[in-house]
Design an enzyme around this catalytic site. Sequence first.
Site, short mmCIF file in Angstrom:
data_model
loop_
_atom_site.label_atom_id
_atom_site.label_comp_id
_atom_site.label_asym_id
_atom_site.label_seq_id
_atom_site.Cartn_x
_atom_site.Cartn_y
_atom_site.Cartn_z
N ARG A 103 9.95 -83.45 34.09
CA ARG A 103 11.29 -84.03 34.11
C ARG A 103 11.63 -84.53 32.70
O ARG A 103 10.77 -85.01 31.96
CB ARG A 103 11.31 -85.18 35.10
CG ARG A 103 12.66 -85.89 35.27
CD ARG A 103 13.65 -85.03 35.96
NE ARG A 103 14.74 -85.82 36.56
CZ ARG A 103 15.96 -85.36 36.76
NH1 ARG A 103 16.28 -84.14 36.39
NH2 ARG A 103 16.88 -86.11 37.34
N THR A 380 20.95 -76.19 40.37
CA THR A 380 19.53 -76.16 40.04
C THR A 380 19.04 -74.81 40.52
O THR A 380 19.79 -74.06 41.13
CB THR A 380 18.85 -77.34 40.76
OG1 THR A 380 19.44 -78.54 40.28
CG2 THR A 380 17.36 -77.39 40.55
N THR A 398 16.04 -77.38 36.34
CA THR A 398 17.50 -77.50 36.25
C THR A 398 17.96 -78.00 34.89
O THR A 398 17.18 -78.56 34.10
CB THR A 398 17.99 -78.48 37.33
OG1 THR A 398 19.42 -78.47 37.39
CG2 THR A 398 17.50 -79.89 37.06
N ASP A 422 21.79 -88.72 35.86
CA ASP A 422 21.00 -89.01 37.05
C ASP A 422 20.44 -90.43 37.05
O ASP A 422 19.89 -90.88 38.05
CB ASP A 422 19.86 -88.00 37.20
CG ASP A 422 20.31 -86.73 37.89
OD1 ASP A 422 21.48 -86.67 38.32
OD2 ASP A 422 19.50 -85.79 37.99
#
Length: 573
Positions: A103, A380, A398, A422
Amino acid sequence: MRLLYLLFIINWISFAHATPILVDPQDRFSPTLAKQGMVVASESFAAQASLEVLKQGGNAVDAAVTLGFAMAVTAPRAGNLGGGGFMLVYDAETQKVVAIDYREKAPALAHKDMYLDQNGDVDAVRSKFTHLAAGVPGTVAGLALALEKYGTISLQQALQPAIQLATDGFPMPATLANAIQDATERFQRSAASRAIFMKPDGSFYQAGELFKQADLAKTLRLLAEQGTDAFYHGKIADQIVAEMQANQGIISKTDLANYQPQIRQPIQGNYRGYDVFSMSPPSSGGVHIVQMLNMLEQFDIKQTGHNSAQTIHIMTEAMKRAYADRSQYLGDTDFVSVPLQGLTHKDYAKQLTQQFDLQKATLSQNIREGQPAVYESPETTHYSIVDKHGNAVANTYTLNFSFGSGITVSGAGFLLNNEMDDFSAKPNVPNAYGLIGGTANAIEPHKRMLSSMSPTIVLKDNKPFLVTGSPGGSRIITAVLQVILNVIDHDMNIQEAVNAARIHHQWLPDKIFMENGLSPDTVDLLKQKGHRLEASRTMGATNSILIQHTDDNKRILNGAADPRRPEAIVASY
Protein backbone atom coordinates in the site's frame (compact mmCIF):
# COMPACT_ATOMS: atom_id res chain seq x y z
CA MET A 1 3.85 -6.37 -34.15
CA ARG A 2 5.95 -9.30 -32.89
CA LEU A 3 3.61 -9.57 -29.89
CA LEU A 4 0.50 -9.80 -32.05
CA TYR A 5 2.13 -12.51 -34.13
CA LEU A 6 3.11 -14.38 -30.96
CA LEU A 7 -0.44 -14.21 -29.62
CA PHE A 8 -1.78 -15.44 -32.96
CA ILE A 9 0.56 -18.42 -32.81
CA ILE A 10 -0.41 -19.15 -29.19
CA ASN A 11 -4.11 -19.11 -30.05
CA TRP A 12 -3.59 -21.19 -33.21
CA ILE A 13 -1.63 -23.85 -31.32
CA SER A 14 -4.28 -23.87 -28.59
CA PHE A 15 -7.06 -24.35 -31.16
CA ALA A 16 -5.16 -27.04 -33.03
CA HIS A 17 -4.76 -29.11 -29.86
CA ALA A 18 -8.34 -28.50 -28.68
CA THR A 19 -7.18 -27.03 -25.35
CA PRO A 20 -8.67 -23.54 -25.26
CA ILE A 21 -6.70 -20.88 -23.43
CA LEU A 22 -9.49 -18.34 -23.12
CA VAL A 23 -13.16 -18.51 -22.33
CA ASP A 24 -15.44 -16.73 -24.77
CA PRO A 25 -16.29 -13.40 -23.06
CA GLN A 26 -19.92 -13.95 -24.09
CA ASP A 27 -20.14 -17.29 -22.29
CA ARG A 28 -20.95 -16.08 -18.79
CA PHE A 29 -23.10 -18.90 -17.49
CA SER A 30 -20.71 -21.81 -16.95
CA PRO A 31 -17.30 -21.75 -15.24
CA THR A 32 -14.21 -22.52 -17.30
CA LEU A 33 -12.56 -25.78 -16.24
CA ALA A 34 -8.86 -26.66 -16.15
CA LYS A 35 -6.53 -29.08 -14.38
CA GLN A 36 -3.10 -27.43 -14.54
CA GLY A 37 -3.09 -23.65 -14.12
CA MET A 38 -5.50 -20.74 -14.33
CA VAL A 39 -5.44 -16.95 -14.48
CA VAL A 40 -8.62 -14.88 -14.05
CA ALA A 41 -8.07 -11.20 -14.73
CA SER A 42 -9.70 -8.10 -16.17
CA GLU A 43 -7.52 -7.80 -19.29
CA SER A 44 -6.74 -10.43 -21.89
CA PHE A 45 -3.27 -9.47 -23.23
CA ALA A 46 -1.78 -9.43 -19.75
CA ALA A 47 -3.68 -12.60 -18.80
CA GLN A 48 -2.23 -14.47 -21.77
CA ALA A 49 1.29 -13.35 -20.87
CA SER A 50 0.71 -14.53 -17.31
CA LEU A 51 -0.61 -17.89 -18.48
CA GLU A 52 2.50 -18.44 -20.61
CA VAL A 53 4.59 -18.13 -17.43
CA LEU A 54 2.54 -20.92 -15.85
CA LYS A 55 2.79 -23.11 -18.94
CA GLN A 56 6.57 -22.68 -18.98
CA GLY A 57 6.86 -23.95 -15.40
CA GLY A 58 6.63 -20.73 -13.41
CA ASN A 59 4.59 -20.65 -10.24
CA ALA A 60 1.55 -18.57 -9.28
CA VAL A 61 3.67 -15.73 -7.89
CA ASP A 62 5.78 -15.56 -11.07
CA ALA A 63 2.56 -15.32 -13.07
CA ALA A 64 1.04 -12.75 -10.70
CA VAL A 65 4.03 -10.42 -10.88
CA THR A 66 4.20 -10.76 -14.67
CA LEU A 67 0.50 -9.95 -14.84
CA GLY A 68 0.82 -6.97 -12.51
CA PHE A 69 3.51 -5.33 -14.62
CA ALA A 70 1.77 -6.17 -17.90
CA MET A 71 -1.50 -4.61 -16.71
CA ALA A 72 0.41 -1.42 -15.96
CA VAL A 73 0.65 -1.22 -19.75
CA THR A 74 -2.64 -2.69 -20.94
CA ALA A 75 -5.03 -1.55 -18.19
CA PRO A 76 -3.75 1.89 -17.13
CA ARG A 77 -7.02 2.83 -15.43
CA ALA A 78 -6.04 0.57 -12.52
CA GLY A 79 -2.98 -1.51 -13.41
CA ASN A 80 -0.04 0.58 -12.36
CA LEU A 81 3.52 1.37 -11.41
CA GLY A 82 2.45 4.49 -9.53
CA GLY A 83 -0.04 2.97 -7.11
CA GLY A 84 -0.12 0.14 -4.61
CA GLY A 85 -2.03 -2.86 -3.36
CA PHE A 86 -2.16 -6.13 -1.47
CA MET A 87 -1.30 -9.71 -2.35
CA LEU A 88 -2.21 -12.96 -0.60
CA VAL A 89 -0.05 -16.00 -1.37
CA TYR A 90 -0.86 -19.60 -0.50
CA ASP A 91 2.34 -21.67 -0.43
CA ALA A 92 1.49 -25.29 -1.21
CA GLU A 93 4.73 -26.58 0.32
CA THR A 94 4.15 -25.03 3.75
CA GLN A 95 0.33 -24.88 3.47
CA LYS A 96 0.53 -21.32 4.82
CA VAL A 97 -1.04 -18.07 3.63
CA VAL A 98 1.02 -14.86 3.77
CA ALA A 99 0.00 -11.27 3.05
CA ILE A 100 2.14 -8.74 1.22
CA ASP A 101 1.30 -5.10 1.94
CA TYR A 102 2.50 -2.73 -0.75
CA ARG A 103 0.00 0.00 0.00
CA GLU A 104 1.15 3.58 -0.62
CA LYS A 105 2.38 5.73 2.24
CA ALA A 106 1.93 9.40 3.11
CA PRO A 107 4.99 11.57 2.37
CA ALA A 108 7.04 12.97 5.24
CA LEU A 109 5.58 16.45 4.72
CA ALA A 110 1.97 15.24 4.94
CA HIS A 111 -0.14 16.50 7.85
CA LYS A 112 -3.69 16.08 9.09
CA ASP A 113 -4.95 19.46 7.85
CA MET A 114 -3.33 19.43 4.42
CA TYR A 115 -6.63 19.25 2.51
CA LEU A 116 -8.55 21.84 4.53
CA ASP A 117 -9.27 25.25 3.06
CA GLN A 118 -9.18 28.55 4.97
CA ASN A 119 -12.66 27.82 6.34
CA GLY A 120 -11.62 24.44 7.66
CA ASP A 121 -13.59 22.55 5.00
CA VAL A 122 -12.18 19.70 2.90
CA ASP A 123 -10.93 20.80 -0.53
CA ALA A 124 -11.92 17.73 -2.57
CA VAL A 125 -9.99 18.77 -5.67
CA ARG A 126 -6.75 19.08 -3.74
CA SER A 127 -7.11 15.58 -2.26
CA LYS A 128 -8.06 13.94 -5.55
CA PHE A 129 -6.71 15.68 -8.64
CA THR A 130 -3.46 17.42 -7.74
CA HIS A 131 0.09 16.28 -7.08
CA LEU A 132 -0.72 16.52 -3.35
CA ALA A 133 -3.15 13.61 -3.80
CA ALA A 134 -0.39 11.08 -4.46
CA GLY A 135 0.98 8.73 -1.84
CA VAL A 136 4.46 7.21 -2.17
CA PRO A 137 3.96 4.36 -4.70
CA GLY A 138 4.38 0.77 -3.57
CA THR A 139 3.60 -1.43 -6.57
CA VAL A 140 7.12 -1.83 -7.93
CA ALA A 141 8.61 -2.69 -4.54
CA GLY A 142 5.72 -4.96 -3.62
CA LEU A 143 5.74 -7.04 -6.78
CA ALA A 144 9.53 -7.32 -6.62
CA LEU A 145 9.35 -8.49 -2.99
CA ALA A 146 6.75 -11.13 -3.85
CA LEU A 147 8.98 -12.43 -6.64
CA GLU A 148 12.09 -12.45 -4.45
CA LYS A 149 10.43 -14.30 -1.56
CA TYR A 150 8.04 -16.65 -3.31
CA GLY A 151 8.79 -16.67 -7.05
CA THR A 152 11.17 -18.64 -9.24
CA ILE A 153 11.93 -16.28 -12.13
CA SER A 154 13.93 -13.05 -12.24
CA LEU A 155 12.45 -9.56 -12.19
CA GLN A 156 13.90 -9.07 -15.66
CA GLN A 157 11.97 -12.10 -16.93
CA ALA A 158 8.75 -10.95 -15.27
CA LEU A 159 9.04 -7.54 -16.95
CA GLN A 160 9.60 -8.76 -20.50
CA PRO A 161 5.93 -9.07 -21.55
CA ALA A 162 5.21 -5.59 -20.19
CA ILE A 163 8.21 -4.16 -22.04
CA GLN A 164 7.09 -5.77 -25.28
CA LEU A 165 3.49 -4.62 -24.88
CA ALA A 166 4.60 -1.03 -24.25
CA THR A 167 7.18 -1.04 -27.06
CA ASP A 168 5.27 -2.83 -29.82
CA GLY A 169 1.83 -1.74 -28.70
CA PHE A 170 -1.46 -3.60 -28.62
CA PRO A 171 -4.88 -3.03 -30.20
CA MET A 172 -6.79 -0.48 -28.13
CA PRO A 173 -9.73 -2.26 -26.42
CA ALA A 174 -13.08 -0.53 -26.74
CA THR A 175 -13.46 -0.23 -22.97
CA LEU A 176 -10.09 1.51 -22.64
CA ALA A 177 -10.86 3.83 -25.55
CA ASN A 178 -14.15 4.81 -23.91
CA ALA A 179 -12.53 5.26 -20.50
CA ILE A 180 -9.92 7.61 -21.95
CA GLN A 181 -12.63 9.74 -23.50
CA ASP A 182 -14.48 9.84 -20.17
CA ALA A 183 -11.29 11.01 -18.43
CA THR A 184 -10.55 13.84 -20.87
CA GLU A 185 -11.21 16.60 -18.36
CA ARG A 186 -8.90 15.01 -15.82
CA PHE A 187 -6.11 14.69 -18.40
CA GLN A 188 -6.31 18.42 -19.11
CA ARG A 189 -4.30 18.98 -15.94
CA SER A 190 -1.37 16.93 -17.28
CA ALA A 191 0.34 17.52 -20.61
CA ALA A 192 2.20 14.22 -20.16
CA SER A 193 -1.10 12.34 -19.81
CA ARG A 194 -2.53 13.98 -22.90
CA ALA A 195 0.60 13.08 -24.85
CA ILE A 196 0.11 9.40 -23.99
CA PHE A 197 -3.64 8.91 -24.11
CA MET A 198 -4.49 11.26 -26.97
CA LYS A 199 -3.09 11.61 -30.46
CA PRO A 200 -0.85 14.58 -31.38
CA ASP A 201 -3.79 16.32 -33.06
CA GLY A 202 -5.88 15.98 -29.88
CA SER A 203 -8.13 13.26 -31.23
CA PHE A 204 -8.86 9.99 -29.45
CA TYR A 205 -7.62 6.50 -30.14
CA GLN A 206 -10.34 4.30 -31.55
CA ALA A 207 -10.97 0.69 -30.64
CA GLY A 208 -8.57 -1.58 -32.52
CA GLU A 209 -5.92 1.05 -33.18
CA LEU A 210 -2.36 0.20 -32.14
CA PHE A 211 -1.49 1.85 -28.82
CA LYS A 212 2.20 2.25 -27.97
CA GLN A 213 3.76 3.83 -24.85
CA ALA A 214 7.38 4.73 -25.49
CA ASP A 215 8.13 6.49 -22.20
CA LEU A 216 6.62 3.66 -20.18
CA ALA A 217 8.70 1.17 -22.18
CA LYS A 218 11.86 3.09 -21.20
CA THR A 219 10.83 3.00 -17.54
CA LEU A 220 10.17 -0.73 -17.67
CA ARG A 221 13.53 -1.37 -19.34
CA LEU A 222 15.25 0.61 -16.59
CA LEU A 223 13.53 -1.59 -14.00
CA ALA A 224 14.66 -4.71 -15.85
CA GLU A 225 18.25 -3.46 -16.01
CA GLN A 226 18.62 -1.87 -12.58
CA GLY A 227 15.86 -3.42 -10.45
CA THR A 228 13.81 -1.49 -7.91
CA ASP A 229 16.73 0.86 -7.20
CA ALA A 230 15.90 2.63 -10.46
CA PHE A 231 12.43 3.46 -9.15
CA TYR A 232 13.22 4.32 -5.53
CA HIS A 233 16.76 5.70 -5.75
CA GLY A 234 17.73 6.30 -9.38
CA LYS A 235 16.51 7.96 -12.55
CA ILE A 236 12.82 7.15 -12.14
CA ALA A 237 12.90 8.54 -8.58
CA ASP A 238 14.47 11.72 -9.98
CA GLN A 239 11.65 11.99 -12.52
CA ILE A 240 8.99 11.60 -9.81
CA VAL A 241 10.64 14.24 -7.62
CA ALA A 242 11.04 16.64 -10.53
CA GLU A 243 7.33 16.23 -11.30
CA MET A 244 6.53 17.00 -7.66
CA GLN A 245 8.78 20.02 -7.38
CA ALA A 246 7.35 21.55 -10.54
CA ASN A 247 3.77 21.19 -9.33
CA GLN A 248 3.69 21.84 -5.57
CA GLY A 249 3.82 18.11 -4.75
CA ILE A 250 5.54 16.86 -1.60
CA ILE A 251 6.93 13.39 -2.38
CA SER A 252 10.69 13.62 -1.90
CA LYS A 253 13.66 11.49 -2.87
CA THR A 254 13.92 10.47 0.78
CA ASP A 255 10.28 9.35 0.81
CA LEU A 256 10.97 7.09 -2.16
CA ALA A 257 14.25 5.76 -0.76
CA ASN A 258 12.61 4.89 2.56
CA TYR A 259 9.60 3.05 1.12
CA GLN A 260 9.40 -0.62 2.06
CA PRO A 261 6.60 -3.15 1.49
CA GLN A 262 5.70 -5.39 4.41
CA ILE A 263 4.97 -9.08 4.81
CA ARG A 264 2.06 -9.32 7.24
CA GLN A 265 -0.05 -11.94 8.94
CA PRO A 266 -3.38 -12.17 7.11
CA ILE A 267 -6.69 -11.97 8.93
CA GLN A 268 -8.05 -15.47 9.53
CA GLY A 269 -11.56 -16.66 10.31
CA ASN A 270 -13.60 -19.82 10.02
CA TYR A 271 -17.02 -20.00 8.37
CA ARG A 272 -19.02 -23.21 8.45
CA GLY A 273 -15.85 -25.32 8.44
CA TYR A 274 -13.95 -23.28 5.84
CA ASP A 275 -10.83 -21.28 6.77
CA VAL A 276 -11.05 -17.74 5.41
CA PHE A 277 -7.86 -15.71 4.91
CA SER A 278 -8.04 -12.09 3.83
CA MET A 279 -5.99 -8.91 3.99
CA SER A 280 -5.02 -7.38 7.32
CA PRO A 281 -4.69 -3.62 8.01
CA PRO A 282 -4.08 -1.19 6.49
CA SER A 283 -6.89 -2.97 4.65
CA SER A 284 -10.19 -3.09 6.48
CA GLY A 285 -11.41 -5.82 4.16
CA GLY A 286 -10.24 -8.94 5.97
CA VAL A 287 -11.40 -7.76 9.39
CA HIS A 288 -14.92 -6.96 8.26
CA ILE A 289 -15.38 -9.94 5.95
CA VAL A 290 -14.61 -12.20 8.90
CA GLN A 291 -16.69 -10.06 11.24
CA MET A 292 -19.72 -10.26 8.95
CA LEU A 293 -19.27 -13.98 8.33
CA ASN A 294 -19.21 -14.50 12.10
CA MET A 295 -22.55 -12.72 12.36
CA LEU A 296 -24.11 -14.48 9.39
CA GLU A 297 -22.98 -17.91 10.63
CA GLN A 298 -25.66 -17.63 13.31
CA PHE A 299 -28.46 -17.62 10.73
CA ASP A 300 -29.61 -20.27 8.26
CA ILE A 301 -29.42 -18.10 5.16
CA LYS A 302 -29.43 -21.19 2.96
CA GLN A 303 -32.93 -21.90 4.25
CA THR A 304 -34.13 -18.29 3.88
CA GLY A 305 -32.79 -18.31 0.31
CA HIS A 306 -30.40 -16.41 -1.94
CA ASN A 307 -31.36 -12.74 -2.26
CA SER A 308 -34.67 -13.25 -0.50
CA ALA A 309 -35.93 -10.29 1.49
CA GLN A 310 -35.11 -12.02 4.78
CA THR A 311 -31.58 -12.99 3.74
CA ILE A 312 -30.85 -9.48 2.46
CA HIS A 313 -32.28 -8.02 5.67
CA ILE A 314 -29.93 -10.16 7.80
CA MET A 315 -26.95 -9.37 5.56
CA THR A 316 -27.72 -5.65 5.73
CA GLU A 317 -27.91 -5.65 9.52
CA ALA A 318 -24.46 -7.28 9.60
CA MET A 319 -23.03 -4.85 7.04
CA LYS A 320 -24.23 -1.79 8.98
CA ARG A 321 -22.50 -2.86 12.18
CA ALA A 322 -19.25 -3.84 10.46
CA TYR A 323 -18.98 -0.49 8.64
CA ALA A 324 -19.80 1.41 11.84
CA ASP A 325 -16.85 -0.34 13.48
CA ARG A 326 -14.70 0.40 10.43
CA SER A 327 -15.22 4.13 10.85
CA GLN A 328 -14.07 4.05 14.46
CA TYR A 329 -11.35 1.44 14.79
CA LEU A 330 -9.57 0.75 11.49
CA GLY A 331 -6.28 2.29 10.44
CA ASP A 332 -2.62 1.48 9.84
CA THR A 333 -1.58 -0.81 12.71
CA ASP A 334 1.95 0.57 12.50
CA PHE A 335 0.45 3.81 13.88
CA VAL A 336 -2.76 2.97 15.77
CA SER A 337 -3.95 0.11 17.94
CA VAL A 338 -6.71 -1.83 16.19
CA PRO A 339 -8.59 -4.47 18.25
CA LEU A 340 -8.24 -7.09 15.51
CA GLN A 341 -8.90 -10.13 17.66
CA GLY A 342 -11.87 -8.49 19.32
CA LEU A 343 -13.47 -7.42 16.05
CA THR A 344 -13.05 -10.88 14.50
CA HIS A 345 -14.02 -12.93 17.56
CA LYS A 346 -17.19 -15.01 17.35
CA ASP A 347 -18.31 -13.88 20.83
CA TYR A 348 -18.32 -10.26 19.65
CA ALA A 349 -20.41 -11.27 16.62
CA LYS A 350 -22.94 -12.85 18.96
CA GLN A 351 -23.18 -9.59 20.92
CA LEU A 352 -23.89 -7.70 17.71
CA THR A 353 -26.51 -10.12 16.39
CA GLN A 354 -28.46 -9.77 19.64
CA GLN A 355 -29.22 -6.25 18.40
CA PHE A 356 -30.85 -7.55 15.18
CA ASP A 357 -34.60 -7.17 14.81
CA LEU A 358 -35.49 -9.84 12.23
CA GLN A 359 -38.66 -8.00 11.26
CA LYS A 360 -37.47 -4.41 11.12
CA ALA A 361 -34.44 -2.48 9.88
CA THR A 362 -32.24 -0.83 12.49
CA LEU A 363 -31.76 2.83 11.61
CA SER A 364 -28.10 3.65 11.06
CA GLN A 365 -28.48 6.71 13.27
CA ASN A 366 -29.12 4.28 16.13
CA ILE A 367 -26.00 2.21 15.41
CA ARG A 368 -22.62 3.18 16.79
CA GLU A 369 -19.38 1.28 16.91
CA GLY A 370 -19.47 -1.71 19.21
CA GLN A 371 -17.18 -2.55 22.10
CA PRO A 372 -14.98 -5.46 21.00
CA ALA A 373 -12.97 -7.04 23.77
CA VAL A 374 -9.25 -6.34 23.70
CA TYR A 375 -7.78 -9.46 22.13
CA GLU A 376 -4.88 -9.01 20.18
CA SER A 377 -12.08 1.69 -5.13
CA PRO A 378 -14.56 1.49 -8.09
CA GLU A 379 -11.49 1.56 -10.38
CA THR A 380 -9.25 -1.02 -8.86
CA THR A 381 -8.41 -4.39 -10.42
CA HIS A 382 -8.22 -7.86 -8.96
CA TYR A 383 -6.84 -11.10 -10.34
CA SER A 384 -6.70 -14.68 -9.08
CA ILE A 385 -4.13 -17.31 -10.06
CA VAL A 386 -3.64 -21.01 -9.27
CA ASP A 387 -0.69 -23.05 -10.57
CA LYS A 388 -0.14 -26.78 -11.17
CA HIS A 389 1.84 -27.05 -7.92
CA GLY A 390 -1.16 -26.02 -5.81
CA ASN A 391 0.04 -22.48 -5.06
CA ALA A 392 -2.50 -19.65 -5.23
CA VAL A 393 -2.37 -15.86 -5.44
CA ALA A 394 -5.09 -13.27 -4.87
CA ASN A 395 -3.89 -9.79 -5.81
CA THR A 396 -5.71 -6.46 -5.75
CA TYR A 397 -3.99 -3.22 -6.71
CA THR A 398 -5.07 0.25 -7.74
CA LEU A 399 -4.45 3.92 -8.44
CA ASN A 400 -7.70 4.68 -6.55
CA PHE A 401 -9.85 6.49 -9.15
CA SER A 402 -9.92 5.54 -12.81
CA PHE A 403 -6.48 6.67 -14.04
CA GLY A 404 -5.74 7.80 -10.48
CA SER A 405 -5.10 11.52 -10.26
CA GLY A 406 -4.91 11.71 -14.07
CA ILE A 407 -1.37 13.04 -13.74
CA THR A 408 1.49 11.27 -15.53
CA VAL A 409 5.12 11.57 -14.41
CA SER A 410 6.74 13.47 -17.28
CA GLY A 411 9.17 11.32 -19.23
CA ALA A 412 8.37 8.19 -17.19
CA GLY A 413 5.03 7.30 -18.77
CA PHE A 414 3.07 6.18 -15.70
CA LEU A 415 0.22 7.74 -13.75
CA LEU A 416 0.28 8.93 -10.15
CA ASN A 417 -2.23 7.58 -7.65
CA ASN A 418 -4.64 9.74 -5.66
CA GLU A 419 -4.73 7.43 -2.65
CA MET A 420 -4.28 10.24 -0.13
CA ASP A 421 -8.05 10.72 -0.44
CA ASP A 422 -8.44 7.40 1.37
CA PHE A 423 -7.27 9.06 4.58
CA SER A 424 -9.79 10.80 6.76
CA ALA A 425 -9.13 14.40 5.71
CA LYS A 426 -11.42 15.57 8.50
CA PRO A 427 -13.12 13.43 11.16
CA ASN A 428 -16.68 12.39 10.26
CA VAL A 429 -16.49 13.89 6.75
CA PRO A 430 -17.03 11.23 4.04
CA ASN A 431 -14.39 10.57 1.40
CA ALA A 432 -15.07 10.05 -2.31
CA TYR A 433 -16.69 6.67 -1.59
CA GLY A 434 -18.96 8.05 1.12
CA LEU A 435 -16.96 6.33 3.87
CA ILE A 436 -16.81 8.05 7.22
CA GLY A 437 -13.42 8.07 8.90
CA GLY A 438 -12.14 8.97 12.33
CA THR A 439 -8.83 9.71 13.99
CA ALA A 440 -7.52 6.16 13.48
CA ASN A 441 -7.27 6.94 9.76
CA ALA A 442 -6.11 10.55 10.08
CA ILE A 443 -3.23 11.74 7.89
CA GLU A 444 0.23 11.29 9.39
CA PRO A 445 3.70 11.24 7.80
CA HIS A 446 4.76 7.77 6.55
CA LYS A 447 1.37 6.27 7.44
CA ARG A 448 -0.49 3.93 5.09
CA MET A 449 -4.03 5.04 4.27
CA LEU A 450 -6.92 2.69 5.06
CA SER A 451 -8.16 0.53 2.19
CA SER A 452 -11.12 -1.71 1.39
CA MET A 453 -9.14 -4.00 -0.94
CA SER A 454 -9.79 -7.58 0.12
CA PRO A 455 -7.83 -10.27 -1.73
CA THR A 456 -9.12 -13.47 -0.16
CA ILE A 457 -8.20 -17.17 -0.14
CA VAL A 458 -10.57 -19.72 1.40
CA LEU A 459 -9.15 -23.10 2.41
CA LYS A 460 -10.84 -26.44 2.97
CA ASP A 461 -8.75 -29.10 4.72
CA ASN A 462 -5.67 -26.84 4.37
CA LYS A 463 -5.99 -26.69 0.57
CA PRO A 464 -7.19 -23.75 -1.54
CA PHE A 465 -10.93 -23.88 -2.17
CA LEU A 466 -11.73 -20.33 -3.34
CA VAL A 467 -9.49 -17.51 -4.58
CA THR A 468 -11.31 -14.22 -4.99
CA GLY A 469 -11.27 -10.44 -4.60
CA SER A 470 -12.68 -7.37 -6.30
CA PRO A 471 -12.34 -3.72 -7.23
CA GLY A 472 -15.08 -1.34 -6.19
CA GLY A 473 -14.01 1.09 -3.47
CA SER A 474 -16.15 0.71 -0.35
CA ARG A 475 -18.17 -2.02 -2.10
CA ILE A 476 -15.21 -4.39 -2.39
CA ILE A 477 -15.82 -5.91 1.04
CA THR A 478 -19.47 -6.74 0.46
CA ALA A 479 -18.83 -8.01 -3.09
CA VAL A 480 -16.26 -10.52 -1.80
CA LEU A 481 -18.54 -11.45 1.09
CA GLN A 482 -21.38 -12.31 -1.28
CA VAL A 483 -19.22 -14.53 -3.50
CA ILE A 484 -18.23 -16.52 -0.40
CA LEU A 485 -21.87 -16.81 0.72
CA ASN A 486 -23.07 -17.75 -2.76
CA VAL A 487 -20.63 -20.65 -2.94
CA ILE A 488 -20.77 -21.96 0.63
CA ASP A 489 -24.37 -21.26 1.65
CA HIS A 490 -26.22 -21.20 -1.66
CA ASP A 491 -24.37 -24.03 -3.45
CA MET A 492 -23.71 -22.00 -6.60
CA ASN A 493 -21.03 -22.84 -9.11
CA ILE A 494 -18.40 -20.15 -9.28
CA GLN A 495 -19.79 -18.44 -12.38
CA GLU A 496 -23.26 -18.26 -10.83
CA ALA A 497 -21.72 -16.92 -7.61
CA VAL A 498 -19.86 -14.21 -9.50
CA ASN A 499 -22.77 -13.26 -11.78
CA ALA A 500 -25.44 -13.02 -9.08
CA ALA A 501 -26.96 -9.61 -8.32
CA ARG A 502 -25.32 -7.83 -5.37
CA ILE A 503 -26.42 -5.49 -2.63
CA HIS A 504 -24.37 -3.16 -0.44
CA HIS A 505 -24.86 -1.22 2.78
CA GLN A 506 -22.06 0.74 4.46
CA TRP A 507 -23.84 2.15 7.53
CA LEU A 508 -23.87 5.70 6.16
CA PRO A 509 -25.68 6.69 4.04
CA ASP A 510 -28.51 4.58 5.47
CA LYS A 511 -29.65 2.82 2.32
CA ILE A 512 -29.27 -0.48 0.52
CA PHE A 513 -27.64 -0.08 -2.86
CA MET A 514 -28.79 -2.80 -5.24
CA GLU A 515 -27.84 -4.04 -8.66
CA ASN A 516 -30.50 -4.99 -11.21
CA GLY A 517 -31.85 -8.46 -10.57
CA LEU A 518 -33.80 -8.24 -7.31
CA SER A 519 -37.47 -9.03 -7.78
CA PRO A 520 -40.03 -6.25 -7.21
CA ASP A 521 -41.61 -8.41 -4.49
CA THR A 522 -38.29 -8.61 -2.64
CA VAL A 523 -37.84 -4.86 -2.89
CA ASP A 524 -41.37 -4.27 -1.55
CA LEU A 525 -40.78 -6.63 1.39
CA LEU A 526 -37.53 -4.87 2.28
CA LYS A 527 -39.29 -1.50 2.20
CA GLN A 528 -41.94 -2.90 4.53
CA LYS A 529 -39.13 -3.78 6.96
CA GLY A 530 -38.06 -0.12 6.91
CA HIS A 531 -35.14 -0.27 4.47
CA ARG A 532 -34.42 2.48 1.97
CA LEU A 533 -33.21 1.13 -1.37
CA GLU A 534 -31.44 2.73 -4.28
CA ALA A 535 -30.65 1.26 -7.69
CA SER A 536 -26.92 1.23 -8.32
CA ARG A 537 -24.43 0.71 -11.08
CA THR A 538 -22.65 -2.62 -11.04
CA MET A 539 -20.62 -3.42 -7.94
CA GLY A 540 -17.14 -4.85 -8.19
CA ALA A 541 -15.59 -7.43 -10.52
CA THR A 542 -14.91 -10.59 -8.53
CA ASN A 543 -12.56 -12.55 -10.80
CA SER A 544 -12.49 -15.87 -8.98
CA ILE A 545 -11.26 -19.47 -9.02
CA LEU A 546 -12.95 -22.38 -7.25
CA ILE A 547 -10.85 -25.52 -6.73
CA GLN A 548 -12.47 -28.94 -6.52
CA HIS A 549 -10.46 -31.86 -5.14
CA THR A 550 -11.53 -35.27 -6.43
CA ASP A 551 -11.47 -38.59 -4.57
CA ASP A 552 -8.39 -39.69 -6.52
CA ASN A 553 -6.47 -36.62 -5.27
CA LYS A 554 -6.78 -34.61 -8.50
CA ARG A 555 -7.93 -31.04 -8.92
CA ILE A 556 -10.42 -29.31 -11.17
CA LEU A 557 -10.02 -25.54 -11.45
CA ASN A 558 -13.27 -23.64 -12.03
CA GLY A 559 -12.70 -20.08 -13.24
CA ALA A 560 -15.19 -17.22 -13.44
CA ALA A 561 -14.47 -13.88 -15.07
CA ASP A 562 -16.88 -11.25 -13.82
CA PRO A 563 -19.16 -10.03 -16.65
CA ARG A 564 -19.33 -6.62 -14.99
CA ARG A 565 -15.97 -5.99 -16.67
CA PRO A 566 -16.55 -6.82 -20.36
CA GLU A 567 -12.91 -7.73 -21.00
CA ALA A 568 -12.46 -9.91 -17.93
CA ILE A 569 -11.09 -13.26 -19.00
CA VAL A 570 -10.22 -16.76 -17.85
CA ALA A 571 -6.91 -18.04 -19.18
CA SER A 572 -6.17 -21.68 -18.44
CA TYR A 573 -4.57 -24.91 -19.57
